[in-house]
Write an enzyme that holds these catalytic residues in place. Structure first.
Site, mmCIF file in Angstrom:
data_model
loop_
_atom_site.group_PDB
_atom_site.id
_atom_site.type_symbol
_atom_site.label_atom_id
_atom_site.label_comp_id
_atom_site.label_asym_id
_atom_site.label_seq_id
_atom_site.Cartn_x
_atom_site.Cartn_y
_atom_site.Cartn_z
ATOM 1 N N ASP A 242 0.841 -1.197 0.000
ATOM 2 C CA ASP A 242 0.000 0.000 0.000
ATOM 3 C C ASP A 242 0.877 1.249 0.000
ATOM 4 O O ASP A 242 2.056 1.199 0.382
ATOM 5 C CB ASP A 242 -0.876 -0.014 1.262
ATOM 6 N N ASP B 172 -0.440 5.182 0.747
ATOM 7 C CA ASP B 172 -0.706 6.217 1.761
ATOM 8 C C ASP B 172 -0.882 5.588 3.144
ATOM 9 O O ASP B 172 -1.753 4.745 3.338
ATOM 10 C CB ASP B 172 -1.941 7.027 1.373
#
Lengths: 255, 255
Positions: B10, B12
């Site tokens: 991932d 953010d």
């Protein structure tokens, strides 16, 4: 068929369809007046002022003044005034909502408001929605004039205020206090204005999910008229039925 | 601790927080590369192109090319292309979505589209939402890049694409096909690009509700890192736990 002293009457789908009048509704209201009975138009429309709505009614052939019209925006402003008269309010909405709040003396602000209220706003944008979310996450109370999914227009069914409201509730995981039909708040106020005993008051409308449910939840009799949203087929699927059903208001005898 | 051949990572909250880098993430990726293992950044961000995201990563100190980044917009365009390659598409969204659709050769239109797709759009307005609702009521397929409730920003948590999508689903009573995490579609495609066996692939992220659930639903191992959304307190309330939990990616040994 019982005798009723007071009629709460929906507008869109009951008195008119957009710019098209439903002529039997004009006669219906005239018959109510002729018998000296009371009526009040009750609408989830939050965008227009009562004066604007009454103007539209008069254009269509009704005789109506602003006092004959009770909107979700008026009910919202009254409710907020009861709960929190000095609230600094962030309002998303059109003239009807802004004027109703201003008339109650609320200060409208987008800076650290105590309450957020949303009504239909055809000028909605991301910044307005973001401000509402930030304020609510920061503790502001959350109100919505009504939970309507769609607005019937010449183009088709466009997003209603319930749909716009869902941006904020989905994002913040907070549910608003809804004011309009089928919720009780607008019904309590409308009934108080009408002034007739609950047992002698009836809610008249075309939409099961707003008008009829509103009457049922508020505990008064209901009359569904098939000139708008709810068809006989849709109605057949509902467990709890209205007190009365007619295909046109012409069929309703005023006693 | 198992050995993994491929890392889906991932962005953010895991690699950076907005404009602020998470330095342990840079070292983490370097260690993956040094061992000759595979990785792919997987983001629900639909507004930026892979080139823009890679540019941001490079500015922060990562070494990344567009091929190292897989966005919900790419996954959406791929998915729609598989299902309906000649679809005329009405798209609400920003550059990342529009470019991904254009690269697949889709005709973008607001007139009688076969499919409606929505990604985050900071220029959202009533007309766009109304067009989407009308098209979907008229039978168009309905896609949404992701169901995120909120976007973390310097100002606070602003409405995410899931919140904007809810206007359309609330109004039309139709649920979209969601593409991004925690939904399977983005994971299937990302895993295919990564090319490592499922049993040797792990999903790494900070958000239980998107990253970790995505890994679980797709059936791969998961690593939750507490540098973003999900705190240890929040995690404690979840029944199904990630395969591994670390407070920083520094603690994760690459074998």
């Amino acid at each position: 068929m019982k005798q009723y002293a007071g009629y709460l009457i929906d507008l869109d789908g009951t008195a008119y369809k957009g710019i098209e009048v439903i002529p039997e509704a004009i006669e219906f209201v005239k018959r109510i007046e002729k018998k000296g009975l009371r009526h009040l138009f009750v609408t989830n429309n939050s965008s227009k002022t009562p004066t604007q709505v009454a103007g539209h009614l008069n254009q269509l052939g009704f005789r109506a003044g602003p006092d004959d019209v009770f909107t979700a925006s008026l009910a919202a402003a009254n409710y907020l005034y009861e709960k929190h008269p000095n609230a600094r309010v962030y309002a998303i909405g059109e003239t009807g909502l802004k004027e109703a709040l201003a008339e109650k003396g609320f200060e409208l602000t987008d800076s650290r408001p105590d309450a957020v209220i949303i009504g239909i706003d055809r000028d909605i944008n991301y910044e307005k929605l973001a401000k509402a979310c930030l304020a609510i996450r920061d503790g502001a109370e959350f109100y919505s004039t009504n939970s309507d999914a769609a607005i019937p227009t010449e183009k088709g069914l466009l997003p209603g205020n319930g749909a716009l409201t869902s941006v904020i509730s989905y994002s913040t995981q907070k549910e608003p206090v809804f004011i309009g039909k089928p919720h009780r708040i607008i019904m309590e106020q409308a009934h108080k204005i009408l002034g007739t005993p609950k047992k002698e008051t009836i809610m008249v409308g075309d939409n099961y999910d707003t008008d009829i449910l509103a009457g049922m939840r508020f505990g008064i009799d209901t009359l569904l008229v098939h000139t708008g949203v709810t068809t006989p087929e849709m109605l057949a699927q509902r467990k709890e039925q209205p007190t009365y059903v007619v295909s046109s208001l012409e069929q309703w005898e005023i006693r």
